[in-house]
Write a protein that holds these residues in place. Sequence first.
Motif, short mmCIF file in Angstrom:
data_model
loop_
_atom_site.label_atom_id
_atom_site.label_comp_id
_atom_site.label_asym_id
_atom_site.label_seq_id
_atom_site.Cartn_x
_atom_site.Cartn_y
_atom_site.Cartn_z
N THR A 45 5.56 2.82 -5.11
CA THR A 45 6.87 2.25 -5.46
C THR A 45 7.25 3.48 -6.71
OG1 THR A 45 5.88 0.04 -6.53
CG2 THR A 45 7.97 0.15 -6.76
N ASP A 61 8.45 -5.40 -5.69
CA ASP A 61 7.87 -5.91 -5.10
C ASP A 61 6.85 -6.81 -4.36
OD1 ASP A 61 8.55 -3.73 -3.77
OD2 ASP A 61 7.07 -2.36 -5.06
N SER A 64 3.03 -6.16 -6.47
CA SER A 64 2.53 -4.66 -5.34
C SER A 64 0.45 -4.47 -5.70
CB SER A 64 3.33 -3.45 -5.90
OG SER A 64 3.67 -3.42 -6.97
#
Length: 610
Positions: A45, A61, A64
């Motif tokens: 990211t 995200d 993530s």
Amino acid sequence: MCGIVGYVGTKPAQSILVNGLARLEYRGYDSAGIAIIDGSKIGVTKTAGRVADLISSIAADQGSYTGSVGIGHTRWATHGAPVTKNAHPHSDCSQNVAVVHNGIIENYMQLRDELIAAGHTFTSDTDTEVVAHLVEQMGDEPLEIIVRNIMEKAEGALAIGVVRASDPDLIVAARRGSPLVIGFGDGESFLASDIPAILEHTRRIAIVGDDNVVSLTPGGVSITDLAGNPVEPVVRDIEWDLESAERGGYDDFMLKEIYEQPKALTDTLAGRIDDHYRIHLPELDLTPREARAIDKVFVVACGTSYHAGLMAKYAIERWTRLPVEIDIASEFRYRDPVLDDRTMVIGMSQSGETADTLAAIEYAQAQGAYVVATTNVVDSSMARVADSVLYTRAGPEIGVASTKTFVCQLVLMQILALYLAQIRGALDGATVEVMAKSIRALPDQVEKLLERADDIMEQARKYTDVKDVFFLGRGVSFPIALEGALKLKEIAYVRAEGYPAGEMKHGPIALIEKGVLVVGVATKSHLHAKTLSNMEEMKARAATLFMVLTEGDTEGQRLADDVAWVPPAPELIAPVTAVIPLQLFAYAISKAKGLDVDKPRNLAKTVTVE
Ligand code: AGP
């Protein structure tokens, strides 16, 4: 200057990396990113902007990646604009490798061309990305051996951290020049550009040595040199609190930045002088023919940058025989200067955002002049406006008083002057070589000079209560006198005047009496004897003399009440070391008065108003 952080252990890596990056943001904040090994793949990211923007991207995200091994980076752009595609970590073609990097890989173009020829596809404009593709290219070799090979291939100062999906419990890192530390925990190991990034997790720290390769696993750390021989880390317990750790243990950012000058100079010179002492400035987007057509140069700047510009006038005129005018930007933009398409206008600005300098170069461009910006900040407003940009590579400067960016501006202008002289045939190769050798010696000379910093500050403290100071110099020492006076004014609040030493007799000498301090910048030059005569004139009127002299100058020493010695150098190179005692002088007096050196009253680091 960028920030690297790494974690390998059993806890979720994400928050450790992000918190570490927040502590490293002072090293650069153009973009930020993390890579975490998540099962059999690596999740990356990254985003343009600050660590806060990275946190938003991670949230977008959906949190993530949950792995316990990862690397992170906060960027201060050198190669490629500060946009998301150039943010670190960088990956290989198959996304199995992630790399973070601080420093400059000087031969990256050549490595990149070889990798493209071997079938690799690049997605960024950075020098860093070659490392990810080199790891991929070297196949299934142990990662530690691959990183050693890469360190052999890569030229320049660099620190790197690498993870590979097929090595789920491993980070391999290496450094040359750029800083890197490792932290030892229980069942976990840490990596960072600087101690504050990991200090909340461990106080057991070791500095990674030059050309050392480090393998970090949850079970511990092993270090080798480039030949694969084991290296024993020197582990120490850090006692600083977090706040002072962010300043590298220094009391203030200004002092830290003064001590960073050797590294800042090395980075600014990287790739600009070759082994045959020829000068290279590919960023100056002018053909030799176009450069030869220039018939006049203007330098425009404000404050400290103006003083660097004044030195540039001496260097460009002496070495190229082109006429140079130097202007304060706020005057230039309104005085209707005579410019045309054969005029080069050099706008100098640490920040690249100073409103007056920006307006001055926009004005010059509108008149048809060729505009060169020199700045420390990639993609700043001036960098975007200019026809060519020459970067100083000093790393972010936080103290309001410019120090490391000033010495980098001086060497960059020396390089530009020599480059113009080289392509215009104004200097013979032997002279360019002598100057280039002397410029190359500067980082070491500054390093040695700083070993005596405490003595210089001790001398300076004697003058803590001084009320009137004149800083005098002739020729290229005059800009240094101006800079010394500005430093004292802005951080120690002492009325100080920078003046050409030979001009004192035309008026200001009336102010000289007992109690007035005269700081004479009298390094060896063709004007040395004349400067000493001017100092005699001050002494005869009972002034106290603090002099900056070239080592071995007994004649100057005889006159002075206090001497700060600087190493011998050709006349036009000497300003780089001569200014350092004056930075320390102002710093010591400001501290002795109990003032805030990093944030002096009424001042801002970047002045974006008229
Ligand atoms: C430097 O010590 C000063 N704080 C100031 O004079 C500064 O040099 C000036 O404002 C110009 O800034 P710039 O280099 O970012 O354009």
